[in-house]
Design a protein around this motif. Structure first.
Motif, PDB file in Angstrom:
ATOM      1  N   PHE A  77       0.859  -1.190   0.000  1.00  0.00           N
ATOM      2  CA  PHE A  77       0.000   0.000   0.000  1.00  0.00           C
ATOM      3  C   PHE A  77       0.891   1.233   0.000  1.00  0.00           C
ATOM      4  O   PHE A  77       2.127   1.137   0.083  1.00  0.00           O
ATOM      5  N   THR A  78       0.299   2.396  -0.037  1.00  0.00           N
ATOM      6  CA  THR A  78       1.045   3.640   0.075  1.00  0.00           C
ATOM      7  C   THR A  78       0.170   4.671   0.785  1.00  0.00           C
ATOM      8  O   THR A  78      -0.900   4.352   1.300  1.00  0.00           O
ATOM      9  N   GLY A  79       0.648   5.921   0.835  1.00  0.00           N
ATOM     10  CA  GLY A  79      -0.160   7.005   1.388  1.00  0.00           C
ATOM     11  C   GLY A  79       0.013   7.255   2.870  1.00  0.00           C
ATOM     12  O   GLY A  79      -0.676   8.115   3.432  1.00  0.00           O
ATOM     13  N   ARG A  93      -6.512   1.845   7.570  1.00  0.00           N
ATOM     14  CA  ARG A  93      -7.612   2.642   6.986  1.00  0.00           C
ATOM     15  C   ARG A  93      -7.759   3.968   7.735  1.00  0.00           C
ATOM     16  O   ARG A  93      -8.002   5.010   7.120  1.00  0.00           O
ATOM     17  N   LYS A 139      -5.563   6.440   6.502  1.00  0.00           N
ATOM     18  CA  LYS A 139      -5.842   6.778   5.096  1.00  0.00           C
ATOM     19  C   LYS A 139      -4.868   6.102   4.128  1.00  0.00           C
ATOM     20  O   LYS A 139      -4.440   6.690   3.121  1.00  0.00           O
ATOM     21  N   LYS A 166      -3.578   3.973   1.088  1.00  0.00           N
ATOM     22  CA  LYS A 166      -4.102   3.837  -0.267  1.00  0.00           C
ATOM     23  C   LYS A 166      -3.776   2.449  -0.795  1.00  0.00           C
ATOM     24  O   LYS A 166      -2.612   2.056  -0.861  1.00  0.00           O
ATOM     25  N   SER A 203      -7.044   2.697  -5.294  1.00  0.00           N
ATOM     26  CA  SER A 203      -6.951   4.151  -5.081  1.00  0.00           C
ATOM     27  C   SER A 203      -6.446   4.889  -6.312  1.00  0.00           C
ATOM     28  O   SER A 203      -6.651   6.087  -6.453  1.00  0.00           O
ATOM     29  N   SER A 204      -5.749   4.191  -7.197  1.00  0.00           N
ATOM     30  CA  SER A 204      -5.218   4.827  -8.396  1.00  0.00           C
ATOM     31  C   SER A 204      -5.049   3.784  -9.488  1.00  0.00           C
ATOM     32  O   SER A 204      -4.793   2.606  -9.215  1.00  0.00           O
ATOM     33  N   TYR A 231      -1.718   1.886  -9.182  1.00  0.00           N
ATOM     34  CA  TYR A 231      -1.359   1.171  -7.957  1.00  0.00           C
ATOM     35  C   TYR A 231      -1.569  -0.342  -8.135  1.00  0.00           C
ATOM     36  O   TYR A 231      -2.616  -0.886  -7.804  1.00  0.00           O
ATOM     37  N   SER A 234      -6.935  -4.103  -1.165  1.00  0.00           N
ATOM     38  CA  SER A 234      -7.876  -2.989  -1.348  1.00  0.00           C
ATOM     39  C   SER A 234      -8.229  -2.304  -0.029  1.00  0.00           C
ATOM     40  O   SER A 234      -9.388  -2.265   0.383  1.00  0.00           O
ATOM     41  N   GLU A 294      -8.468   0.679   0.648  1.00  0.00           N
ATOM     42  CA  GLU A 294      -9.351   1.844   0.489  1.00  0.00           C
ATOM     43  C   GLU A 294     -10.821   1.453   0.441  1.00  0.00           C
ATOM     44  O   GLU A 294     -11.705   2.301   0.583  1.00  0.00           O
TER      45      GLU A 294
END
Length: 333
Positions: free
Chosen positions: A27-29, A136, A139, A141, A145-146, A149, A272, A274
């Motif tokens: 994941f990232t963000g 989560r 936040k 991602k 989310s993109s 990704y 997933s 997000e």
């Protein structure tokens, strides 16, 4: 939302100990320091920063967690060799960490952070739900989310025993269920466009699904690679083969840095975070279906024969027809 982790039929290993499962989240963000703090808060342990790109949370109640930027070029600092070749030595540069932070920020826009859990006992897998919830809250991602990704989730279930017959049956069960699993999880478009999604080739599937195929361990390992399989398969057998026979496997692969572990390496295409409807338990429970079919000798033989027959006799819509057949099996489990 399915939060219940189903138990497989065989909950212990050959030694009679509870089987364990390692999990890898991509994941990232989220800042790495915040992820490390979350892991320590949830599971105890001490945070150790190994570099700008890598942390460990050691001595938690489950063992050591890893946290890293999943880009080997950056994580292993291979860029330093190039910079030295043009006269720049970062170790002598006061702004070294500024450069590394900039590289981290740039890479993390397309390259995921990865949490690598220690092996978790089957009965304790529910405790990872709080990690998903915590990410989560921060936040994080995930895959959806993109468009760029292509993040995944990896499950590493410990094998129930080392016999070739057992391991072959698990592989057979997986390839039979793979089309149904892909449809059920709705593979994200970013994953369909990446090399990750390479399936087992038809010729290899037909080879191992033939009931007359009863290899010994050496034949089983050799066949896997002679049919062109690599780490780029959704059920990656290479780490397990490295554990079972390192000398043989090392001769058959180019990637000699493969970790050795007594576990299947199940590479799922979506992580997933997000999506509030996505759960780790839901992903794990599909794997339990694989184990259920693998342990049912009569049904496994029936579906191996049915697959081979349908493959010979079907000209169009083979996959759709096969998914329908496996869907009926799933609903009757």
């Amino acid at each position: 939302m399915n939060q219940e982790f189903l138990k497989p039929q065989r909950a212990t290993n050959e030694s009679g100990e509870e089987r364990r499962v390692g999990v890898e989240f991509e994941f990232t963000g989220v800042e790495m320091e915040d992820i490390a703090s979350l892991l320590s808060m949830l599971y105890g342990g001490k945070i150790e920063q190994l570099s700008t790109f890598e942390f460990k949370i050691v001595k938690t109640r489950f063992g050591d967690f890893g946290l890293e930027l999943d880009a080997q070029l950056i994580r292993d600092k291979k860029y330093e060799k190039f910079l030295r070749s043009i006269g720049i030595d970062l170790s002598e540069y006061e702004g070294q960490y500024v450069v590394e932070d900039s590289l981290k920020d740039l890479a993390s826009s397309v390259v995921p952070y990865e949490i690598i859990t220690p092996p978790i006992p089957l009965s304790k897998m529910g405790e990872l739900t709080s990690l998903v919830d915590g990410l989560r809250t921060l936040k994080a991602k995930g895959t959806g989310s993109s468009f760029v990704y292509a993040f995944g989730l990896h499950l590493n279930p410990e094998i129930p025993d080392e016999s070739t017959a057992t391991l072959l049956n698990y592989l057979r069960a997986y390839v039979l269920l793979d089309p149904w699993i892909r449809k059920d999880i709705s593979v994200d478009v970013s994953r369909r466009l990446t090399p990750f999604i390479n399936r087992f080739e038809d010729d290899y599937m037909e080879h191992i699904l033939n009931p007359d195929y009863q290899p010994n361990q050496t034949e089983f390992i050799k066949d896997y690679f002679e049919f062109g399989n690599s780490r780029n398969r959704p059920l990656d057998m290479q780490p397990l083969f490295m554990y079972l026979n390192e000398e043989l496997t090392s001769k058959l692969v180019e990637d000699t840095l493969t970790s050795s572990r007594p576990a299947f390496h199940y590479r799922l295409p979506n992580c997933s975070l997000e999506d509030e409807a996505w759960t780790l338990a839901g992903e794990w429970n599909r794997w339990v279906l694989v184990e259920t079919l693998a342990e049912d000798d009569e049904s496994l033989l029936q579906y191996c024969n049915a697959y081979l027959k349908m493959r010979r006799e079907t000209v169009i819509r083979f996959e759709a027809k096969w998914i329908e057949l496996m869907d009926r099996w799933v609903k009757n489990v």
